[in-house]
Write an enzyme that holds these catalytic residues in place. Structure first.
Site, short mmCIF file in Angstrom:
data_model
loop_
_atom_site.label_atom_id
_atom_site.label_comp_id
_atom_site.label_asym_id
_atom_site.label_seq_id
_atom_site.Cartn_x
_atom_site.Cartn_y
_atom_site.Cartn_z
N HIS A 213 8.43 7.17 3.83
CA HIS A 213 7.05 7.68 3.72
C HIS A 213 6.17 7.07 4.81
O HIS A 213 5.41 7.77 5.49
CB HIS A 213 6.53 7.36 2.32
CG HIS A 213 5.09 7.70 2.07
ND1 HIS A 213 4.68 8.51 1.04
CD2 HIS A 213 3.95 7.31 2.70
CE1 HIS A 213 3.35 8.62 1.07
NE2 HIS A 213 2.89 7.89 2.05
N GLU A 214 6.29 5.75 5.02
CA GLU A 214 5.44 5.07 6.00
C GLU A 214 5.84 5.43 7.43
O GLU A 214 4.97 5.59 8.29
CB GLU A 214 5.49 3.55 5.80
CG GLU A 214 5.01 3.06 4.44
CD GLU A 214 3.69 3.66 3.97
OE1 GLU A 214 2.84 3.97 4.83
OE2 GLU A 214 3.52 3.85 2.76
N CYS B 127 -0.26 8.55 -1.95
CA CYS B 127 -0.62 8.06 -0.62
C CYS B 127 -2.08 7.62 -0.65
O CYS B 127 -2.92 8.33 -1.19
CB CYS B 127 -0.42 9.17 0.40
SG CYS B 127 -0.80 8.68 2.08
N LEU B 128 -2.37 6.46 -0.05
CA LEU B 128 -3.75 5.97 -0.05
C LEU B 128 -4.67 6.89 0.76
O LEU B 128 -5.88 6.84 0.59
CB LEU B 128 -3.80 4.54 0.51
CG LEU B 128 -3.08 3.49 -0.36
CD1 LEU B 128 -3.16 2.12 0.30
CD2 LEU B 128 -3.66 3.44 -1.77
N GLN C 256 -3.55 4.63 8.93
CA GLN C 256 -4.36 4.83 7.72
C GLN C 256 -5.63 3.98 7.72
O GLN C 256 -6.52 4.20 6.90
CB GLN C 256 -3.53 4.56 6.46
CG GLN C 256 -2.40 5.56 6.28
CD GLN C 256 -1.64 5.29 5.00
OE1 GLN C 256 -0.69 4.50 5.00
NE2 GLN C 256 -2.07 5.90 3.91
N GLY D 106 2.45 0.58 0.20
CA GLY D 106 2.77 0.74 1.61
C GLY D 106 1.57 1.23 2.38
O GLY D 106 0.70 1.91 1.82
N HIS E 204 4.28 8.55 8.50
CA HIS E 204 2.89 8.40 8.94
C HIS E 204 2.81 8.12 10.45
O HIS E 204 1.90 8.58 11.13
CB HIS E 204 2.21 7.22 8.23
CG HIS E 204 1.60 7.56 6.90
ND1 HIS E 204 0.58 8.48 6.77
CD2 HIS E 204 1.84 7.10 5.65
CE1 HIS E 204 0.23 8.56 5.48
NE2 HIS E 204 0.98 7.73 4.78
#
Ligand code: NI
Length: 175
Positions: free
Chosen positions: A136-137, A94-95, A51, A46, A140
Protein backbone atom coordinates in the site's frame (compact mmCIF):
# COMPACT_ATOMS: atom_id res chain seq x y z
CA UNK A 1 9.73 16.93 15.55
CA UNK A 2 6.24 17.91 14.56
CA UNK A 3 2.93 16.53 13.39
CA UNK A 4 2.46 17.66 9.79
CA UNK A 5 -0.86 18.23 8.03
CA UNK A 6 -2.01 15.29 5.91
CA UNK A 7 -2.66 15.57 2.18
CA UNK A 8 -6.22 14.39 1.49
CA UNK A 9 -7.84 13.29 -1.81
CA UNK A 10 -8.55 14.71 -4.38
CA UNK A 11 -5.26 16.64 -3.89
CA UNK A 12 -3.28 16.03 -7.11
CA UNK A 13 0.01 15.69 -5.19
CA UNK A 14 -1.12 12.16 -4.25
CA UNK A 15 -0.72 11.26 -7.95
CA UNK A 16 2.95 12.34 -8.16
CA UNK A 17 5.74 9.81 -8.67
CA UNK A 18 8.10 10.36 -5.71
CA UNK A 19 11.84 10.77 -6.27
CA UNK A 20 14.46 8.31 -4.97
CA UNK A 21 16.98 9.53 -2.41
CA UNK A 22 20.72 9.21 -2.93
CA UNK A 23 21.73 9.30 0.73
CA UNK A 24 20.32 9.47 4.23
CA UNK A 25 21.29 12.78 5.81
CA UNK A 26 20.01 14.83 8.76
CA UNK A 27 17.22 16.25 6.60
CA UNK A 28 15.95 12.77 5.72
CA UNK A 29 16.14 11.67 9.37
CA UNK A 30 14.15 14.76 10.40
CA UNK A 31 11.55 13.95 7.73
CA UNK A 32 11.27 10.37 9.03
CA UNK A 33 10.81 11.65 12.61
CA UNK A 34 7.99 13.94 11.48
CA UNK A 35 6.42 11.09 9.53
CA UNK A 36 6.42 8.78 12.58
CA UNK A 37 4.98 11.54 14.74
CA UNK A 38 2.26 12.29 12.18
CA UNK A 39 1.49 8.58 11.70
CA UNK A 40 1.23 7.77 15.43
CA UNK A 41 -0.83 10.90 16.03
CA UNK A 42 -3.40 10.04 13.33
CA UNK A 43 -3.23 7.11 14.28
CA UNK A 44 -2.21 4.99 11.30
CA UNK A 45 0.02 1.97 10.59
CA UNK A 46 1.77 3.36 7.52
CA UNK A 47 2.65 6.66 5.88
CA UNK A 48 4.38 7.71 2.66
CA UNK A 49 6.20 11.06 2.53
CA UNK A 50 3.89 12.40 -0.20
CA UNK A 51 1.04 12.16 2.32
CA UNK A 52 2.65 15.11 4.11
CA UNK A 53 3.45 16.75 0.77
CA UNK A 54 7.06 15.56 0.32
CA UNK A 55 7.55 13.76 -3.04
CA UNK A 56 10.45 11.56 -1.87
CA UNK A 57 10.57 7.76 -1.70
CA UNK A 58 10.30 7.43 2.08
CA UNK A 59 7.84 5.21 3.99
CA UNK A 60 7.18 4.69 7.70
CA UNK A 61 5.35 1.64 9.03
CA UNK A 62 4.38 0.22 12.42
CA UNK A 63 1.93 -2.66 12.40
CA UNK A 64 2.15 -3.36 16.16
CA UNK A 65 -1.30 -3.64 17.71
CA UNK A 66 -2.58 -1.40 20.44
CA UNK A 67 -0.96 -2.42 23.73
CA UNK A 68 1.98 -4.05 21.95
CA UNK A 69 5.42 -2.50 21.96
CA UNK A 70 6.04 -0.13 19.04
CA UNK A 71 8.01 -1.54 16.12
CA UNK A 72 8.84 1.40 13.87
CA UNK A 73 10.14 0.60 10.41
CA UNK A 74 11.50 3.30 8.08
CA UNK A 75 12.11 2.41 4.44
CA UNK A 76 14.01 4.59 1.98
CA UNK A 77 13.59 3.79 -1.74
CA UNK A 78 11.65 0.57 -0.99
CA UNK A 79 11.12 -1.88 -3.84
CA UNK A 80 9.20 -5.15 -4.09
CA UNK A 81 11.71 -7.79 -5.22
CA UNK A 82 9.41 -10.81 -5.20
CA UNK A 83 5.70 -11.31 -4.62
CA UNK A 84 3.85 -14.56 -3.92
CA UNK A 85 1.27 -15.91 -6.34
CA UNK A 86 -0.94 -16.54 -3.36
CA UNK A 87 -3.18 -13.58 -2.64
CA UNK A 88 -4.79 -12.33 0.54
CA UNK A 89 -7.55 -9.86 1.25
CA UNK A 90 -7.39 -7.11 3.87
CA UNK A 91 -9.74 -4.29 4.60
CA UNK A 92 -7.60 -1.25 3.85
CA UNK A 93 -7.85 2.38 4.84
CA UNK A 94 -5.63 5.37 4.16
CA UNK A 95 -4.85 8.55 6.10
CA UNK A 96 -5.35 10.45 2.83
CA UNK A 97 -8.88 9.01 2.49
CA UNK A 98 -10.14 9.34 6.08
CA UNK A 99 -12.72 6.92 7.43
CA UNK A 100 -13.11 4.96 4.21
CA UNK A 101 -12.39 1.24 4.19
CA UNK A 102 -12.60 -1.41 1.46
CA UNK A 103 -11.32 -4.95 0.90
CA UNK A 104 -8.25 -5.11 -1.35
CA UNK A 105 -6.62 -8.25 -2.73
CA UNK A 106 -2.81 -8.27 -2.95
CA UNK A 107 0.05 -10.82 -2.93
CA UNK A 108 0.11 -12.49 0.50
CA UNK A 109 3.92 -12.37 0.84
CA UNK A 110 6.53 -10.01 -0.57
CA UNK A 111 10.27 -9.48 -0.35
CA UNK A 112 11.15 -5.81 -0.02
CA UNK A 113 14.55 -4.20 -0.58
CA UNK A 114 15.21 -0.76 0.90
CA UNK A 115 17.80 1.53 2.42
CA UNK A 116 17.63 1.92 6.20
CA UNK A 117 18.32 5.08 8.24
CA UNK A 118 22.04 4.22 8.34
CA UNK A 119 22.14 4.19 4.55
CA UNK A 120 22.55 0.39 4.49
CA UNK A 121 20.66 -1.84 2.05
CA UNK A 122 18.24 -4.23 3.75
CA UNK A 123 15.89 -6.94 2.58
CA UNK A 124 12.88 -8.18 4.54
CA UNK A 125 10.24 -10.82 3.92
CA UNK A 126 6.80 -9.65 4.86
CA UNK A 127 3.53 -11.51 5.21
CA UNK A 128 0.13 -10.85 6.75
CA UNK A 129 -0.73 -7.24 7.54
CA UNK A 130 2.87 -6.07 7.03
CA UNK A 131 2.88 -7.40 3.44
CA UNK A 132 -0.31 -5.51 2.65
CA UNK A 133 0.91 -2.34 4.37
CA UNK A 134 4.27 -2.30 2.54
CA UNK A 135 2.53 -2.72 -0.83
CA UNK A 136 0.00 0.00 0.00
CA UNK A 137 2.77 2.46 0.94
CA UNK A 138 4.98 1.65 -2.07
CA UNK A 139 1.91 2.30 -4.24
CA UNK A 140 1.81 5.84 -2.79
CA UNK A 141 5.38 6.43 -4.03
CA UNK A 142 4.10 5.66 -7.51
CA UNK A 143 1.02 7.87 -7.26
CA UNK A 144 -1.28 4.89 -6.71
CA UNK A 145 -4.01 4.78 -4.04
CA UNK A 146 -5.76 1.73 -2.60
CA UNK A 147 -9.01 2.89 -4.19
CA UNK A 148 -7.35 2.22 -7.57
CA UNK A 149 -7.60 -1.48 -6.65
CA UNK A 150 -11.38 -1.43 -6.07
CA UNK A 151 -14.26 -1.18 -8.57
CA UNK A 152 -14.57 2.01 -10.62
CA UNK A 153 -18.10 2.49 -9.32
CA UNK A 154 -16.94 2.52 -5.67
CA UNK A 155 -13.88 4.63 -6.49
CA UNK A 156 -15.88 7.28 -8.39
CA UNK A 157 -18.33 7.47 -5.50
CA UNK A 158 -15.66 8.07 -2.83
CA UNK A 159 -13.69 10.56 -4.98
CA UNK A 160 -16.91 12.50 -5.66
CA UNK A 161 -17.69 12.65 -1.94
CA UNK A 162 -14.22 13.96 -1.00
CA UNK A 163 -14.22 16.43 -3.93
CA UNK A 164 -17.46 17.90 -2.60
CA UNK A 165 -15.98 18.24 0.91
CA UNK A 166 -12.83 19.92 -0.48
CA UNK A 167 -14.93 22.42 -2.46
CA UNK A 168 -17.00 23.27 0.61
CA UNK A 169 -13.81 23.87 2.62
CA UNK A 170 -12.43 26.10 -0.15
CA UNK A 171 -15.64 28.11 -0.19
CA UNK A 172 -15.56 28.52 3.60
CA UNK A 173 -11.91 29.62 3.46
CA UNK A 174 -12.69 32.14 0.71
CA UNK A 175 -15.78 33.55 2.43
NI1 NI B 1 -2.42 5.22 2.27
Amino acid sequence: MSVRPLVIIPDSRLRLISEPLVRVDAKVRALVEDMFETMYDAPGIGLAAIQIGVPERVVTIDTAREGEERSPLALINPEIVTASEELSVYQEGCLSIPEYYEDVERPARVTVRFMDLNGEMQEIEADGLLATCVQHEIDHLNGVLFIDHISKLKRDRVVKRFTKVAKEKEREAGA
